[in-house]
Motif scaffolding. Structure first.
Motif, PDB file in Angstrom:
ATOM      1  N   MET A   1       6.616  22.143  12.589  1.00 41.00           N
ATOM      2  CA  MET A   1       5.570  21.334  12.105  1.00 41.00           C
ATOM      3  C   MET A   1       5.470  19.504  11.941  1.00 41.00           C
ATOM      4  N   LEU A   2       4.175  19.044  13.171  1.00 37.89           N
ATOM      5  CA  LEU A   2       4.633  17.510  12.544  1.00 37.89           C
ATOM      6  C   LEU A   2       4.145  16.846  11.413  1.00 37.89           C
ATOM      7  N   LEU A   3       5.102  16.004  11.039  1.00 39.93           N
ATOM      8  CA  LEU A   3       4.103  15.617   9.834  1.00 39.93           C
ATOM      9  C   LEU A   3       4.135  14.408  10.172  1.00 39.93           C
ATOM     10  N   LEU A   4       2.621  13.638  10.611  1.00 39.28           N
ATOM     11  CA  LEU A   4       2.078  12.243  10.399  1.00 39.28           C
ATOM     12  C   LEU A   4       1.991  11.216   8.975  1.00 39.28           C
ATOM     13  N   ALA A   5       3.088   9.989   9.189  1.00 45.58           N
ATOM     14  CA  ALA A   5       2.939   9.379   7.876  1.00 45.58           C
ATOM     15  C   ALA A   5       2.185   8.022   8.437  1.00 45.58           C
ATOM     16  N   THR A   6       1.668   7.898   6.925  1.00 46.60           N
ATOM     17  CA  THR A   6       0.649   6.339   7.925  1.00 46.60           C
ATOM     18  C   THR A   6       0.799   5.399   6.186  1.00 46.60           C
ATOM     19  N   GLY A   7       1.981   5.940   5.328  1.00 41.06           N
ATOM     20  CA  GLY A   7       2.249   4.814   4.617  1.00 41.06           C
ATOM     21  C   GLY A   7       1.812   5.067   3.517  1.00 41.06           C
ATOM     22  N   ASP A   8       0.943   4.460   2.667  1.00 43.12           N
ATOM     23  CA  ASP A   8      -0.499   4.174   1.824  1.00 43.12           C
ATOM     24  C   ASP A   8       0.279   4.507   0.448  1.00 43.12           C
ATOM     25  N   VAL A   9      -0.592   4.683  -0.650  1.00 44.27           N
ATOM     26  CA  VAL A   9       0.172   5.489  -1.863  1.00 44.27           C
ATOM     27  C   VAL A   9       1.261   6.553  -1.947  1.00 44.27           C
ATOM     28  N   ILE A  10       0.890   7.697  -1.286  1.00 49.20           N
ATOM     29  CA  ILE A  10       1.717   8.957  -1.131  1.00 49.20           C
ATOM     30  C   ILE A  10       3.171   8.239  -0.761  1.00 49.20           C
ATOM     31  N   ALA A  11       3.259   6.832  -0.087  1.00 50.58           N
ATOM     32  CA  ALA A  11       4.531   6.988   0.085  1.00 50.58           C
ATOM     33  C   ALA A  11       5.403   5.545  -0.515  1.00 50.58           C
ATOM     34  N   TYR A  12       4.400   5.470  -1.333  1.00 59.49           N
ATOM     35  CA  TYR A  12       4.539   3.929  -1.794  1.00 59.49           C
ATOM     36  C   TYR A  12       5.971   4.164  -3.336  1.00 59.49           C
ATOM     37  N   SER A  13       6.899   2.932  -3.271  1.00 55.99           N
ATOM     38  CA  SER A  13       8.174   3.315  -4.371  1.00 55.99           C
ATOM     39  C   SER A  13       8.127   1.883  -4.708  1.00 55.99           C
ATOM     40  N   TYR A  14       7.988   1.846  -6.346  1.00 59.99           N
ATOM     41  CA  TYR A  14       8.081   0.554  -6.821  1.00 59.99           C
ATOM     42  C   TYR A  14       9.978   0.711  -7.130  1.00 59.99           C
ATOM     43  N   ALA A  15      10.934   0.911  -6.354  1.00 66.08           N
ATOM     44  CA  ALA A  15      12.640   1.139  -7.005  1.00 66.08           C
ATOM     45  C   ALA A  15      12.938  -0.050  -6.734  1.00 66.08           C
ATOM     46  N   PRO A  16      13.456  -0.723  -7.877  1.00 72.71           N
ATOM     47  CA  PRO A  16      13.824  -2.451  -7.994  1.00 72.71           C
ATOM     48  C   PRO A  16      14.956  -2.574  -6.956  1.00 72.71           C
ATOM     49  N   GLY A  17      14.953  -3.579  -6.705  1.00 69.98           N
ATOM     50  CA  GLY A  17      15.353  -4.067  -5.006  1.00 69.98           C
ATOM     51  C   GLY A  17      15.141  -3.738  -4.044  1.00 69.98           C
ATOM     52  N   ARG A  18      14.167  -2.689  -3.983  1.00 70.78           N
ATOM     53  CA  ARG A  18      14.029  -2.176  -2.744  1.00 70.78           C
ATOM     54  C   ARG A  18      12.612  -1.661  -2.764  1.00 70.78           C
ATOM     55  N   PRO A  19      11.473  -2.347  -3.262  1.00 69.90           N
ATOM     56  CA  PRO A  19      10.059  -1.720  -3.173  1.00 69.90           C
ATOM     57  C   PRO A  19       9.534  -1.686  -1.650  1.00 69.90           C
ATOM     58  N   GLY A  20       8.745  -1.001  -1.551  1.00 67.06           N
ATOM     59  CA  GLY A  20       8.175  -0.684  -0.785  1.00 67.06           C
ATOM     60  C   GLY A  20       7.783   0.935   0.444  1.00 67.06           C
ATOM     61  N   PHE A  21       7.408   0.837   1.207  1.00 66.95           N
ATOM     62  CA  PHE A  21       6.875   2.593   1.848  1.00 66.95           C
ATOM     63  C   PHE A  21       8.434   2.865   2.339  1.00 66.95           C
ATOM     64  N   LEU A  22       7.970   4.486   1.618  1.00 66.34           N
ATOM     65  CA  LEU A  22       8.672   5.614   2.529  1.00 66.34           C
ATOM     66  C   LEU A  22       8.930   5.973   3.530  1.00 66.34           C
ATOM     67  N   SER A  23       9.773   6.311   4.696  1.00 68.78           N
ATOM     68  CA  SER A  23       9.198   6.649   5.843  1.00 68.78           C
ATOM     69  C   SER A  23       8.959   8.024   5.988  1.00 68.78           C
ATOM     70  N   GLY A  24       8.285   9.110   6.813  1.00 66.98           N
ATOM     71  CA  GLY A  24       7.910  10.512   6.874  1.00 66.98           C
ATOM     72  C   GLY A  24       9.687  10.967   6.590  1.00 66.98           C
ATOM     73  N   ALA A  25      10.539  10.599   7.324  1.00 64.68           N
ATOM     74  CA  ALA A  25      11.540  11.444   6.925  1.00 64.68           C
ATOM     75  C   ALA A  25      11.967  11.386   5.464  1.00 64.68           C
ATOM     76  N   GLU A  26      11.706   9.870   5.508  1.00 64.15           N
ATOM     77  CA  GLU A  26      12.246   9.710   3.476  1.00 64.15           C
ATOM     78  C   GLU A  26      11.160  10.489   2.927  1.00 64.15           C
ATOM     79  N   LEU A  27      10.131  10.447   2.965  1.00 60.66           N
ATOM     80  CA  LEU A  27       9.365  11.162   1.822  1.00 60.66           C
ATOM     81  C   LEU A  27       9.408  12.949   2.271  1.00 60.66           C
TER      82      LEU A  27
END
Length: 329
Positions: free
Chosen positions: A1-27
């Motif tokens: 199966m293929l996952l096409l990841a475009t970011g946005d809210v489902i991938a956003y993290s507010y983690a201290p020191g590393r806020p930003g979007f997770l990649s598809g693999a990180e998701l």
């Protein structure tokens, strides 16, 4: 199966020191242990997922070219690359438009594999984040053979909705989407997909290049017809009018609609209300008058989806081809 990841809210993290979007693999790695699609998941629910990241604008500002690219990549993944299903993560603001455009362009891919779009209202670090659950449920749905032939679908809050019927109805609830008055296609429960109803008929076969410049204008009493000619002068290849009731637009627009039709610019009339998929000119009580001057009925589509349909229909040829395509929709 293929996952096409475009970011946005489902991938956003507010983690201290590393806020930003997770990649598809990180998701995928953020899924709960044992969830379908999570790395190392054993047993019958294991699903092999390959993640690819797609550069995309925020959902609320996603361009037609990006939507079309997602549609082409999903279709190619199944028809040319051999994947048996595709999951697309997407922001929720325009999720229903992208899903319907993917559905319109799926063609034979819809018969060979499932295409599931999903998103989230809450980011990964918020309490009760809905992203991991929605992604895991989407993988389950996409891996189930029961969705083959259904076309593109949206999976959120464990419900699976047909792309043609789904709409975002709540901006903040995890139950943000509904198909009402139509039924949901199915639900994901206990790690399995349960089919509940039949999907809508498949759209007409499409072969060509969709247009990307289609205008959507909300009509209102006293609207100035110059708004229609202005968007055409700016380059619009077609116009969708959001009318009222079953598809009524102010009579002040009739002359301009007739002129645009003569110029080969199709004008599609949708409604801000839920309406029947019957042809507009077959409605009773004087409805559908705009069709007498050349307008094309949207066949019950919401205005935003009628815009997607007109983008695709314009790739079939001139105004007569567009009219015939909508007649089959």
């Amino acid at each position: 199966m293929l996952l096409l990841a475009t970011g946005d809210v489902i991938a956003y993290s507010y983690a201290p020191g590393r806020p930003g979007f997770l990649s598809g693999a990180e998701l995928l790695r953020a899924l709960p242990p044992g969830a379908p699609g999570a790395p190392g998941t054993p047993g019958a629910i294991a699903v092999d997922v390959v993640a690819e990241d797609v550069m995309a604008e925020p959902s609320w500002d996603m361009s037609p070219s990006t939507m079309l690219e997602l549609a082409r990549r999903a279709r190619s993944a199944i028809l040319e690359r051999g994947f048996d299903g595709v999951v697309i993560t997407h922001g929720t603001d325009t999720l229903e438009e992208t899903a319907y455009l993917v559905d319109l362009l799926a063609g034979r891919a819809a018969e060979r594999g499932a295409i599931v779009l999903t998103g989230a209202v809450r980011s990964l670090d918020e309490p009760s984040s809905d992203g991991p659950r929605n992604l895991a449920s989407s993988v389950v749905a996409a891996a189930d053979g029961a969705l083959r032939g259904a076309g593109a679908v949206v999976c959120v809050n464990d419900e699976v909705h047909a792309a043609r019927w789904v709409a975002k109805v709540d901006a903040t609830s995890v139950a943000a989407f509904s198909s009402a008055p139509f039924p949901v296609l199915g639900r994901v429960t206990g790690g399995r997909f349960e089919r509940l109803s039949a999907p809508p008929p498949r759209p007409p076969v499409f072969a060509g290049d969709p247009a990307s410049d289609v205008a959507l204008i909300k009509t209102y009493p006293g609207i100035d017809p110059v708004l229609l000619t202005a968007v055409v002068d700016a380059g619009a290849q077609g116009v969708v009018l959001e009318g009222t009731g079953v598809g009524n637009v102010p009579v002040e627009l009739f002359t301009t609609i007739a002129e645009l039709t003569e110029w080969g610019i199709p004008v599609v009339v949708a409604s801000r209300c839920r309406t029947s998929a019957a042809p507009l000119d077959e409605m009773r009580h004087g409805a559908g008058l705009a069709t007498r001057v050349g307008a094309i009925g949207a066949r019950g589509l919401a205005p935003s989806k009628a815009r997607c349909a007109l983008m695709v229909a314009l790739g079939t040829g001139g105004i007569d081809a567009v009219r015939d395509w909508f007649r089959k929709l």
